[in-house]
Write an enzyme that holds these catalytic residues in place. Structure first.
Site, PDB file in Angstrom:
ATOM      1  N   ARG A 194      76.125  63.616  49.778  1.00  0.00           N
ATOM      2  CA  ARG A 194      75.045  64.596  49.729  1.00  0.00           C
ATOM      3  C   ARG A 194      75.501  65.931  50.288  1.00  0.00           C
ATOM      4  NH1 ARG A 194      69.802  60.735  51.131  1.00  0.00           N
ATOM      5  NH2 ARG A 194      70.390  59.186  49.553  1.00  0.00           N
ATOM      6  N   ARG A 227      73.218  63.357  60.227  1.00  0.00           N
ATOM      7  CA  ARG A 227      73.167  63.948  58.888  1.00  0.00           C
ATOM      8  C   ARG A 227      74.577  64.304  58.459  1.00  0.00           C
ATOM      9  NH1 ARG A 227      68.872  65.864  56.152  1.00  0.00           N
ATOM     10  NH2 ARG A 227      67.553  65.705  57.992  1.00  0.00           N
ATOM     11  N   GLU A 282      64.776  58.316  60.567  1.00  0.00           N
ATOM     12  CA  GLU A 282      64.683  57.632  59.274  1.00  0.00           C
ATOM     13  C   GLU A 282      65.982  56.909  58.934  1.00  0.00           C
ATOM     14  OE1 GLU A 282      63.629  60.215  56.026  1.00  0.00           O
ATOM     15  OE2 GLU A 282      64.534  58.817  54.598  1.00  0.00           O
ATOM     16  N   SER A 301      64.364  54.118  53.040  1.00  0.00           N
ATOM     17  CA  SER A 301      63.335  54.766  52.245  1.00  0.00           C
ATOM     18  C   SER A 301      63.024  53.909  51.028  1.00  0.00           C
ATOM     19  CB  SER A 301      63.820  56.145  51.816  1.00  0.00           C
ATOM     20  OG  SER A 301      62.773  56.848  51.219  1.00  0.00           O
ATOM     21  N   ARG A 349      73.912  56.068  59.977  1.00  0.00           N
ATOM     22  CA  ARG A 349      72.608  56.204  60.644  1.00  0.00           C
ATOM     23  C   ARG A 349      72.237  54.983  61.463  1.00  0.00           C
ATOM     24  NH1 ARG A 349      68.036  59.914  57.940  1.00  0.00           N
ATOM     25  NH2 ARG A 349      69.344  61.785  57.989  1.00  0.00           N
TER      26      ARG A 349
END
Length: 421
Positions: free
Chosen positions: A258, A273, A347, A350, A388
């Site tokens: 990403r 991130r 988070e 998802s 994460r």
RNA sequence: GGAGAGAUGGCUGAGUGGUCGAAAGCGGCGGUCUUGAAAACCGUUGUCCCUCCCGGGACCGGGGGUUCGAAUCCCUCUCUCUCCGCCA
């Protein structure tokens, strides 16, 4: 992609849906385009029929009649051709417009414009109370030489990192643990391409809105996936499945990429991130039945929760509000794991339902019992994402002496190692 | 990187200017037969758009052209495959 017929019948629904999600779209223009397209189409159809009939007569016509017909038809067919070019233009305008219309969220989704509109629906586990000054994952990583962010940046730029030693092993262990879990649940394991054609990005709904978020390999017209959902979904692209083989339950292990465009200055510390990460993703393709979709949505969510529970990590589940949803999602839950270093939840998962949005775009269909082709519903959820989840593990499982206890579930995948440091 | 070949319905595969939405086989569906099943036989079976209906139209990888008329001829793009070279 939204169903054109539904859009015509009830444009208000789509207008409201887009508004709730915070997308700007010009639905009237799309409808106008559709209108013009149909008008053109009808006119062309009529003239084509005429041309066809007269052309057929040509073969057995006498010389004189033939010459007369030829003159007449020459112009006639030229005109049709011109209109056909106009039609084609309209069709592609329409298509482009349709691709920009978001899927309206389900009625019961909380309306909100950002994450403050999300609703926490449950918690599991207690955030740990430390009797000592806890370290965050960056400190823990440095203490045990688990990763190297500085050199990551040196080699690959900001938001890059190396995992090493137990850090590298832990990621691997986590992936294996999550994949094994899903395989036991009947999911088909995959390792997929991480480089895909543009049409796969469009098909899964990440393009054309969102091109900024993907790495492009311009020379070859290919793109790096931000999630294996793209590759898994495109697996059956352009196919017609049978109803009996549904639901398809897939799990993929891939690297994800990403660009994190527009997130400059956000979450800059540590591994929260990053541009490249590992993920096990669940994807389901099911019949076009809202009840079945909901059941499977819950199943995907439950799978992820059980995986996290198996790691002993406290978390909460939030129902994501309209403003935080992507183009195609109509229902979405996030799992947020407790991360002591943030002093809050972050988070990690998802879970989304798309209805037929993605299958329409991907031309993925199934033949129903009645013999009619239909667009199946699609869903997906994270099973485990690293680094994460490593953040949550390291920070949650740290001990007063600075060591980290390996979650029981991962010990077998760590060659029996129970503690780091 | 060099040299070729090809793209047709769910699949395989024929079709080189009108009678082709397209042969044939496979698969699917229905039936006959059978206690049941298999086999055999008969029938049926592409997708999409417009329309209340009747009906009409489009689609043989995409786009453009030639022609009264294109799956069929020409150009172009995309994709796939084969051989050689290089390399993991």
């Amino acid at each position: 992609m939204v169903d054109l017929r539904q859009l015509r019948d009830d444009p208000e629904r789509f207008r409201k849906g887009a508004e709730k999600k915070g997308f700007t779209v010009n639905i009237d223009e799309v409808l106008r385009c559709d209108d013009e397209r149909r008008r053109l189409q009808a006119a062309i159809d009529r003239r084509r029929q005429d041309l066809g009939l007269k052309s057929a007569r040509m073969k057995k016509a006498g010389d004189e009649e033939r010459r007369k017909l030829q003159d007449e038809l020459k112009n006639f067919s030229r005109e049709i051709k011109i209109d056909e070019i106009k039609l084609r233009q309209k069709e592609s305008d329409l298509e482009a417009g349709l691709l920009l219309i978001p899927n309206p969220p389900l009625e019961d989704v909380p309306v909100g414009k950002d994450e403050s509109g999300n609703i926490e629906i449950r918690r599991w586990g207690e955030p740990p109370e430390f009797s000592f000054e806890p370290k965050d994952h960056v400190e823990l990583g440095a203490a045990h030489d688990l990763f190297d962010i500085e050199r990551g940046v040196k080699v690959a730029g900001t938001r890059s990192y190396y995992l090493k030693n137990e850090g590298a092993m832990l990621e691997d262990a986590l992936m294996r643990y999550a994949m094994d879990f899903l395989v036991k649940r009947g999911y088909t394991p995959f390792v997929t391409p991480v480089i895909v054609r543009e049409e796969c990005m469009v098909g899964s709904g990440y393009f054309p809105v969102g091109t900024e978020e993907a790495y492009a390999i311009e020379k070859d017209g290919l793109y790096l996936i931000g999630t294996s959902e793209v590759a898994l979904l495109s697996y059956h692209k352009d196919e017609i499945l049978t109803e009996e083989e549904l639901p398809k339950k897939y799990a993929a292990s891939t690297t994800c990429f990403r660009r994190e465009a527009g997130s400059y200055g956000k979450d800059t510390r540590g591994l929260y991130r990053v541009h490249q990460f590992q993920k096990i993703e669940q994807v389901v393709i099911c019949r076009d039945d809202p009840d079945e979709m909901q059941k499977l949505h819950e199943e995907l969510l439950r799978n992820a929760e059980e995986i996290v529970q198996g790691l002993g990590l406290p978390y909460r589940v939030v129902e994501v509000c309209t403003g935080e949803m992507g183009m195609g999602q109509i229902k979405k839950h996030d799992i947020e794991c407790w991360m002591p270093g943030r002093g809050g939840f972050g988070e990690t998962h998802s879970c989304s339902s798309f209805g037929d949005f993605q299958s329409r775009r991907s031309k993925l269909r199934f033949k129903g019992a009645d013999g009619k082709n239909r667009f199946p519903f699609t869903l997906n959820n994270t099973a485990a994402a690293s680094p994460r989840l490593l953040i949550a593990i390291l920070e949650t499982c740290q001990n007063p002496d600075g060591s980290v206890t390996v979650p029981d579930a991962l010990v077998p995948y760590m060659n029996g190692k129970t503690r780091i440091g």
